[in-house]
Write an enzyme that holds these catalytic residues in place. Structure first.
Site, PDB file in Angstrom:
ATOM      1  N   GLY A  74       0.985  -1.038  -0.156  1.00  0.00           N
ATOM      2  CA  GLY A  74       0.094  -0.100  -0.198  1.00  0.00           C
ATOM      3  C   GLY A  74       1.031   1.358  -0.032  1.00  0.00           C
ATOM      4  CG  ASP A 107       3.520  -6.891   7.444  1.00  0.00           C
ATOM      5  OD1 ASP A 107       2.994  -6.491   6.410  1.00  0.00           O
ATOM      6  OD2 ASP A 107       3.050  -7.605   8.236  1.00  0.00           O
ATOM      7  CB  THR A 127       3.250   0.232   5.989  1.00  0.00           C
ATOM      8  OG1 THR A 127       1.436  -0.067   6.300  1.00  0.00           O
ATOM      9  CG2 THR A 127       3.658  -0.048   7.285  1.00  0.00           C
ATOM     10  CB  ILE A 128      -0.918   4.386   6.743  1.00  0.00           C
ATOM     11  CG1 ILE A 128      -1.811   3.250   6.237  1.00  0.00           C
ATOM     12  CG2 ILE A 128      -0.587   5.342   5.497  1.00  0.00           C
ATOM     13  CD1 ILE A 128      -3.320   3.753   6.021  1.00  0.00           C
ATOM     14  CG  ASP A 129      -1.380  -0.780   7.621  1.00  0.00           C
ATOM     15  OD1 ASP A 129      -2.138   0.045   7.594  1.00  0.00           O
ATOM     16  OD2 ASP A 129      -1.200  -1.873   7.029  1.00  0.00           O
ATOM     17  CG  ASP A 161       1.428  -3.603   9.775  1.00  0.00           C
ATOM     18  OD1 ASP A 161       2.524  -2.847   9.416  1.00  0.00           O
ATOM     19  OD2 ASP A 161       0.849  -4.231   9.195  1.00  0.00           O
ATOM     20  NE  ARG A 210      -2.842  -5.554   4.820  1.00  0.00           N
ATOM     21  CZ  ARG A 210      -1.787  -5.685   4.026  1.00  0.00           C
ATOM     22  NH1 ARG A 210      -0.618  -6.010   4.314  1.00  0.00           N
ATOM     23  NH2 ARG A 210      -1.909  -5.556   2.596  1.00  0.00           N
ATOM     24  CB  ALA A 259     -12.443   8.120  20.133  1.00  0.00           C
ATOM     25  CG  HIS A 287     -21.852  15.231  20.900  1.00  0.00           C
ATOM     26  ND1 HIS A 287     -20.476  15.062  20.818  1.00  0.00           N
ATOM     27  CD2 HIS A 287     -21.972  16.309  21.578  1.00  0.00           C
ATOM     28  CE1 HIS A 287     -19.933  16.209  21.337  1.00  0.00           C
ATOM     29  NE2 HIS A 287     -20.878  16.843  22.088  1.00  0.00           N
TER      30      HIS A 287
END
Ligand code: ADP
Ligand code: F6P
Length: 320
Positions: free
Chosen positions: A11, A103, A125-127, A129, A171, A186, A215
């Site tokens: 990606g 990976d 990678t943005i992940d 991981d 992922r 959040a 909210h």
């Protein structure tokens, strides 16, 4: 080494262009030739190679995506694909390779290393991981993109007294959700590293309502095994909230890289080229506690990423 190659794989991630720029200009600084390989391992098999000069990487530092393009290559996972890839590298006189990817790309890099190619991995990678490095190129930008989205959704949530479930990428890794969720305030963060308890989530939201909180934002990482629509349905069965869903998807993969991602990309790519120049065995370059380091590629791919679960109690403590 006198001639090296560079490719981006898997990606795309904001900061890959900054890495290409740093690798090309470092190589040229040390009088090495550098060949850009297009579309990751697919281009290695197709022989899609182009020489890179100083100007070829001008004006790309601030751009998301990758000028070398990227791909997921099934062919490269086969004996035959890898044999052709190595033979193309030899034919072109490429003595070493910089691979910027996640990976999966590192597993491919390790296969090349086993076939005698010297490969330096830089984490793209943005992940986030990858276990051996604190951060991967693109992660910080993706987290900031999610944060912006949370802020915008918060505005309309508050006007309409709604709850929104926001799905983020990553992922099997919950890092994007965890960091964007905590820094974006959040109310609940659902990540694959933790069990999902919908009853508990519903009670938490209803307790908030009783306190006058009208909210809420729920961050759900894509690796959690429930769709946002199914989660919404199950929460509607348990609460009387007005619930909407947003899947941020590919928004998280684009955009100008943050300063942190540009710095990570620049430092790791520069180090990777220096390691090739000095004829090192295959290494993975990463960042630990603010310092760039390298370690053998085969050891790096074995390290599993651990989620920063110590942050979870903070979410419950602070989101009121
Ligand atoms: P990422 O590098 O972002 O994790 P992928 O998992 O899609 O992305 O991997 C990118 C490419 O790396 C794949 O398309 C494939 O060509 C190669 N690759 C992935 N896994 C392996 C593997 N186990 N062995 C060899 N090559 C692999
Ligand atoms: O690895 C980056 C990533 O964006 C993941 O977060 C996501 O699961 C996946 O790639 C999406 O892949 P594709 O671009 O093949 O749809």
């Amino acid at each position: 080494m006198k001639r090296i190659g560079i490719l981006t794989s898997g990606g795309d991630a904001p900061g890959m262009n900054a890495a290409i720029r740093a690798a090309v200009r470092t190589a040229l600084y040390y009088d090495m030739e550098i060949i850009g390989i297009e579309k990751g391992y697919e281009g290695l098999i197709e022989g899609s190679f182009k020489g890179m000069d100083l100007a070829s990487v001008g004006d790309i530092l601030h751009r998301g995506g990758t000028i070398l393009k990227t791909a997921r290559s099934e062919r490269f996972k086969t004996e035959e694909g890898q044999r052709i890839a190595v033979s193309n590298l030899e034919k072109c006189g490429i003595e070493g390779l910089v691979v910027c990817g996640g990976d999966g790309s590192y597993r491919g890099a390790l296969d090349l290393a086993k076939r005698g190619v010297k490969v330096m991995g830089i984490p793209g990678t943005i992940d986030n991981d990858m276990g051996y490095t604190d951060y991967t190129i693109g992660y910080d930008t993706a987290v900031n993109t999610v944060l912006n989205a949370i802020s915008m959704i918060r505005d309309t949530n508050s006007s309409h007294e709604r709850t929104t479930i926001i799905e983020v990428m990553g992922r099997e890794c919950g890092d994007i959700g965890l960091y964007a969720g905590l820094t974006g305030g959040a109310d609940a963060i659902l990540i694959p590293e933790l069990p999902l308890d919908i009853d508990e989530l519903a009670s938490k939201l209803m307790e908030g309502m009783k306190r006058g909180k009208n909210h809420s934002i729920i961050i759900k990482a894509e690796g959690v095994d429930i769709s946002v629509e199914e989660l919404r349905k199950q929460l509607l069965e348990r609460t009387n909230l007005d619930i909407r869903t947003v899947v941020l998807a590919y928004l998280q993969r684009g955009g100008a890289p943050t300063a942190r991602d540009r710095m990570l990309a620049t430092l790791t790519a520069n180090r990777a080229v220096c390691l090739l120049r000095d004829d090192y065995e295959s290494q993975a370059v990463g960042m630990s506690r603010g310092e760039v380091f390298e370690m053998p590629l085969d050891e790096a791919v074995q390290i599993k990423r651990e989620a920063d679960l110590y942050l979870i109690p903070l979410i419950d403590m602070l989101s009121k």
